[in-house]
Design a protein around this motif. Structure first.
Motif, PDB file in Angstrom:
ATOM      1  N   HIS B  47       9.415   3.380   3.785  1.00  0.00           N
ATOM      2  CA  HIS B  47       8.146   4.105   3.774  1.00  0.00           C
ATOM      3  C   HIS B  47       8.054   5.191   4.836  1.00  0.00           C
ATOM      4  N   TRP B  48       8.863   5.058   5.890  1.00  0.00           N
ATOM      5  CA  TRP B  48       8.795   6.120   6.907  1.00  0.00           C
ATOM      6  C   TRP B  48       9.396   7.425   6.364  1.00  0.00           C
ATOM      7  N   LEU B  49      10.134   7.312   5.263  1.00  0.00           N
ATOM      8  CA  LEU B  49      10.736   8.503   4.660  1.00  0.00           C
ATOM      9  C   LEU B  49       9.957   8.989   3.435  1.00  0.00           C
ATOM     10  N   GLU B  50       8.837   8.340   3.121  1.00  0.00           N
ATOM     11  CA  GLU B  50       8.045   8.782   1.966  1.00  0.00           C
ATOM     12  C   GLU B  50       7.286  10.058   2.312  1.00  0.00           C
ATOM     13  N   GLY B 187      -0.611  -6.053   7.093  1.00  0.00           N
ATOM     14  CA  GLY B 187       0.830  -6.067   7.296  1.00  0.00           C
ATOM     15  C   GLY B 187       1.610  -6.463   6.058  1.00  0.00           C
ATOM     16  N   LEU B 342       7.821  -4.553   7.297  1.00  0.00           N
ATOM     17  CA  LEU B 342       7.842  -4.070   8.685  1.00  0.00           C
ATOM     18  C   LEU B 342       6.748  -3.025   8.829  1.00  0.00           C
ATOM     19  N   THR B 343       5.739  -3.343   9.638  1.00  0.00           N
ATOM     20  CA  THR B 343       4.546  -2.493   9.626  1.00  0.00           C
ATOM     21  C   THR B 343       3.961  -2.270  11.013  1.00  0.00           C
ATOM     22  N   GLY B 344       2.959  -1.431  11.037  1.00  0.00           N
ATOM     23  CA  GLY B 344       2.257  -1.155  12.280  1.00  0.00           C
ATOM     24  C   GLY B 344       3.045  -0.149  13.099  1.00  0.00           C
ATOM     25  N   ASN B 345       3.172  -0.436  14.391  1.00  0.00           N
ATOM     26  CA  ASN B 345       3.813   0.505  15.300  1.00  0.00           C
ATOM     27  C   ASN B 345       5.327   0.281  15.301  1.00  0.00           C
ATOM     28  N   SER B 349       9.412   1.760   9.114  1.00  0.00           N
ATOM     29  CA  SER B 349       8.440   0.894   8.455  1.00  0.00           C
ATOM     30  C   SER B 349       8.750   0.812   6.972  1.00  0.00           C
ATOM     31  N   GLY B 350       8.508  -0.369   6.402  1.00  0.00           N
ATOM     32  CA  GLY B 350       8.728  -0.500   4.966  1.00  0.00           C
ATOM     33  C   GLY B 350       9.038  -1.922   4.571  1.00  0.00           C
ATOM     34  N   LEU B 372       7.235   2.955  16.932  1.00  0.00           N
ATOM     35  CA  LEU B 372       7.141   4.365  16.548  1.00  0.00           C
ATOM     36  C   LEU B 372       6.692   5.194  17.750  1.00  0.00           C
ATOM     37  N   VAL B 417       3.574  -7.220  11.959  1.00  0.00           N
ATOM     38  CA  VAL B 417       2.871  -6.069  12.526  1.00  0.00           C
ATOM     39  C   VAL B 417       3.288  -5.944  13.988  1.00  0.00           C
ATOM     40  N   VAL B 418       3.788  -4.766  14.350  1.00  0.00           N
ATOM     41  CA  VAL B 418       4.302  -4.544  15.701  1.00  0.00           C
ATOM     42  C   VAL B 418       3.250  -3.810  16.546  1.00  0.00           C
TER      43      VAL B 418
END
Ligand SMILES: Cc1cc2nc3c(=O)[nH]c(=O)nc-3n(C[C@H](O)[C@H](O)[C@H](O)COP(=O)(O)O)c2cc1C
Ligand code: SF4
Ligand code: FES
Ligand code: FES
Lengths: 158, 518
Positions: B47-50, B187, B342-345, B349-350, B372, B417-418
């Motif tokens: 998702h960080w590449l979406e 999350g 894998l979510t949040g900070n 993420s994804g 992030l 959630v990080v």
């Protein structure tokens, strides 16, 4: 009389919605969703009509309706902005974002701007936790937000 | 034939502009007079590449991302249609480390196919599990699911085969399969990704469940926060019905099975299975006391399987490849794969599907790439709003139901959630209590009132008002909630609260708690 025509219209449309769902198992939520989708809220008369047709007491329908955060008894603004308040969004500055939005719009949660444009609602996770912070306006989704982006969104709509 | 391009229609991609990218791409292709097709696929989960745009080449699909509308013309100039090089290019999608390290069983098709193309679905092993199930007796299907070791992915980890067996053995004129797609945990989004990215696998899994237990009707109960998932799922059901996969004769067999989607109305508690059943019946979503188990007296009093989306969507591959194949993945009593979110900070993420057994360290740092923000990790919350907060000293915990339980945590629906070091754990504890107060169904006092008291106590600690005594009060309150609550909302909210106090006492202005005080 405008008022009466209006309520007759509401009654007719509510009846049509009930017709669609009446024969389903557990029709109450689908009916409430469609009524709210049509009118923006669940009018008191529609509630009575639903109770009558489904053979439920008014208290039962009201009780069910009031349990769920989604259903409204009063009309909302022209747009509904739902901002995520849950943990993944918090981890990416969601709380500050929410504060800034409230300040920017001059309203608190569940309130509508005086011009009737936007109603602000909290939401607890939109499933966009990998693109936090996230919001939804009128069914459109927004991720990786900052307050500039949100307030611009609100500016762009009528 | 012209080039084939992919632009995801997954909500996470839409939220960061995938529709605008697809539109710009279509316009550019048109104005350049290029013959190319744009497929709206599900998401690959990076998702960080979406928005992640892919192009089909002879070597395989090549990925570009994150693509903005303003990047499109430049990408085409760089030879996007032939997989040309560009700063946004990641090479062959399948060779990207994040995907290559995964074991994609439940998500084997997600992001690869057009979610509403039956042809794509069948080309990628679709309906093989159902076809095999149609040749078996219900008891044999239930045995296979039991032997696979599959445990419920909705949170409680109950063996799916055992639940199905109860429904199979309970006589009933009418039985139901209810798919719990209420995915309310912060999350998490794996259910949503399947609903939007591979809806036929859920239809296949629910149909197999129906055949295995004698249920002829299925409901998917999902959230009003998921409008795209609702629309795609409804379309997929119609397509499957028109193709004779659903209906009075499933794939031409003697079995009948049909299903529909129902939408909740913004109540977290409706993810709890008995609350969900009340909601489906059109009532307030109040939790029911168990027994009776839903498997015996569920929807409208009929025997009912209630399973999470992930549990049901894992069944087709189990039936296709056999229970051993699935069971051999994982560790201890946690068999198969788990789609970790894998979510949040977190940088990468994804969604990451892998066999059970990776450590939090591997997931957060090696795979997730750390925060992030670039700051140190302070804590992670695993398992949603009722899951414990773990400090880095517990990141050697492996992803396994029992390993998490042993450390007073839970996997739940496998969301991580990080949080970075700017996080105030007292505020996180307060939010957990506040959330419980907002979402309590109201049936038990410890949950309904206790959560409100919890917020007040935490506010006093925040003000520095006798923190030691207040923490003692909080501990007692949490014990009462654990003991006196009917369901895991009131019963588990003590976990995020007490884990915060235990692991981050400095944020509560108190000295470290001893184990006895916990
Ligand atoms: C407060 C609460 C919320 C829950 N939310 C969900 C949910 O959103 N999705 C889900 O599948 N299970 C949820 N569960 C678990 C369900 O009650 C139930 O265990 C699950 O649907 C069974 O399916 P499984 O065996 O396939 O996991 C929740 C439980 C509680 C107590
Ligand atoms: S613990 Fe809370 S949510 Fe669960 S049944 Fe009791 S009052 Fe309802
Ligand atoms: S926590 Fe905000 S979208 Fe999930
Ligand atoms: S069921 Fe209400 S307190 Fe136990």
């Amino acid at each position: 009389m405008a008022l009466q025509t209006h309520s007759q219209e509401t009654e007719k449309e509510t009846a049509a919605i009930i017709d669609v769902h009446e024969h389903q198992e557990g029709p109450l939520l689908p009916i409430l969703h469609d009524v709210q989708e049509r009118f923006g809220y669940v009018p008191g008369n529609a509630l009575l009509q639903i109770a009558d047709r489904l053979n439920l007491s008014r208290a039962e329908v009201h009780g069910a309706m009031s349990f769920y955060h989604d259903f409204r008894k009063e009309p909302a603004g022209r747009h509904v902005l739902k901002v995520c308040r849950a943990e993944a969004c918090q981890s990416m500055g969601g709380e500050k974002l929410a504060d800034d939005i409230q300040r920017g719009l001059g309203i608190r949660w569940h309130e509508t701007t005086p011009d009737g444009k936007v109603t602000l609602e909290p939401v607890y996770c939109l499933g966009l936790c990998s693109c936090a912070p996230a919001a939804m306006m009128d069914g459109n989704l927004y991720g990786r937000l900052d307050d500039d982006a949100v307030l611009k969104l609100v500016e762009e709509v009528k | 034939m012209g080039a084939v391009l992919y632009v995801p229609c997954d909500a996470a991609a839409l939220a960061v502009g995938a529709d605008r990218v697809a539109e710009t791409l279509a316009e550019e292709l048109h104005s350049r007079n290029v013959d190319a097709q744009i497929v709206r696929n599900g998401s690959r989960g990076m998702h960080w590449l979406e928005p992640l745009v892919e192009v089909e080449t002879e070597q395989g699909r090549i990925a570009y991302g994150p693509v903005k509308p303003s990047d499109v013309a430049g990408l085409l100039d760089a030879g996007l249609l032939d997989g040309g090089d560009h700063t946004l290019c990641h090479g062959l999608t399948g060779e990207m480390p994040y995907l290559k390290r995964q074991t994609r069983l439940t998500f084997s098709r997600c992001g690869i196919t057009d979610p509403l193309s039956l042809e794509h679905y069948e080309k990628h092993h679709g309906f093989l599990g159902l076809k095999r199930a149609l040749e078996m007796t219900p008891a044999q299907i239930v045995q296979d699911v039991t032997d696979s070791g599959l445990r419920g992915r909705g949170g409680a980890g109950f063996p799916t085969g055992i639940k199905w067996n109860t429904v199979l053995k309970t006589p009933g004129e009418q039985k139901y399969i209810v798919c719990n797609a209420d995915e309310g945990d912060s999350g998490t989004f794996s259910d949503r990704m399947i609903l939007e990215g591979d809806p036929f696998v859920l239809i296949e899994g629910m149909t197999i469940a129906g055949i295995a237990t004698g249920a002829t009707k299925g409901y998917i109960y999902t959230r009003s926060e998921y409008p795209h998932a609702v629309a795609i799922m409804r379309d997929a059901i119609k397509i499957a019905r028109d193709a004779g996969i659903l209906g009075s004769s499933v794939m031409g067999s003697a079995h009948a099975f049909d299903m529909e989607v129902r939408v909740g109305a913004g109540a977290y508690i409706c993810g709890e299975e008995t609350s969900l059943l009340n909601s489906l019946e059109g009532k307030r979503g109040v939790v029911r006391a168990k027994p009776p188990l839903p498997a015996i007296e569920g929807l409208f009093g009929c025997p009912t399987v209630v399973n999470n989306v992930m549990s049901l969507a894992s069944v087709p591959i189990i039936m296709d490849r056999g229970p051993r194949f699935y069971r051999d993945y994982g560790v201890g009593h946690s068999h198969g794969t788990i789609p970790i979110q894998l979510t949040g900070n977190i940088r990468n993420s994804g969604l990451f599907e892998t066999a059970f057994g990776l450590t939090l360290n591997e997931l957060i740092y090696d795979i997730g790439g750390g925060t992030l923000s670039g700051r140190p990790v302070k804590a992670v919350q695993v398992g949603g709003p009722l899951g414990a907060y773990f400090p880095p000293s517990l990141f050697d915990t492996i992803f396994d139901y029992e390993a998490f339980t042993a450390r007073k945590g839970m996997i739940g629906h496998a969301g991580i959630v990080v949080f970075d070091d700017t996080t105030d754990m007292l505020r996180q504890a307060r939010f957990a209590m506040e959330f419980c107060a907002i979402e309590s169904c109201g049936k038990c006092t410890p949950c309904r009132i206790g959560s409100v008291r919890g917020v007040e106590v935490l506010d006093r600690i925040a003000k520095g008002d006798q923190p030691e005594q207040q923490v003692e009060l909080l501990t007692d309150l949490c014990d009462t909630m654990k003991m006196g609550s009917l369901c895991a909302l009131g019963g588990f909210v003590p976990y995020p609260v007490m884990s915060s106090v235990t692991h981050f006492p400095q944020d509560f202005h108190v000295k470290p708690l001893t184990d006895a005080a916990e």
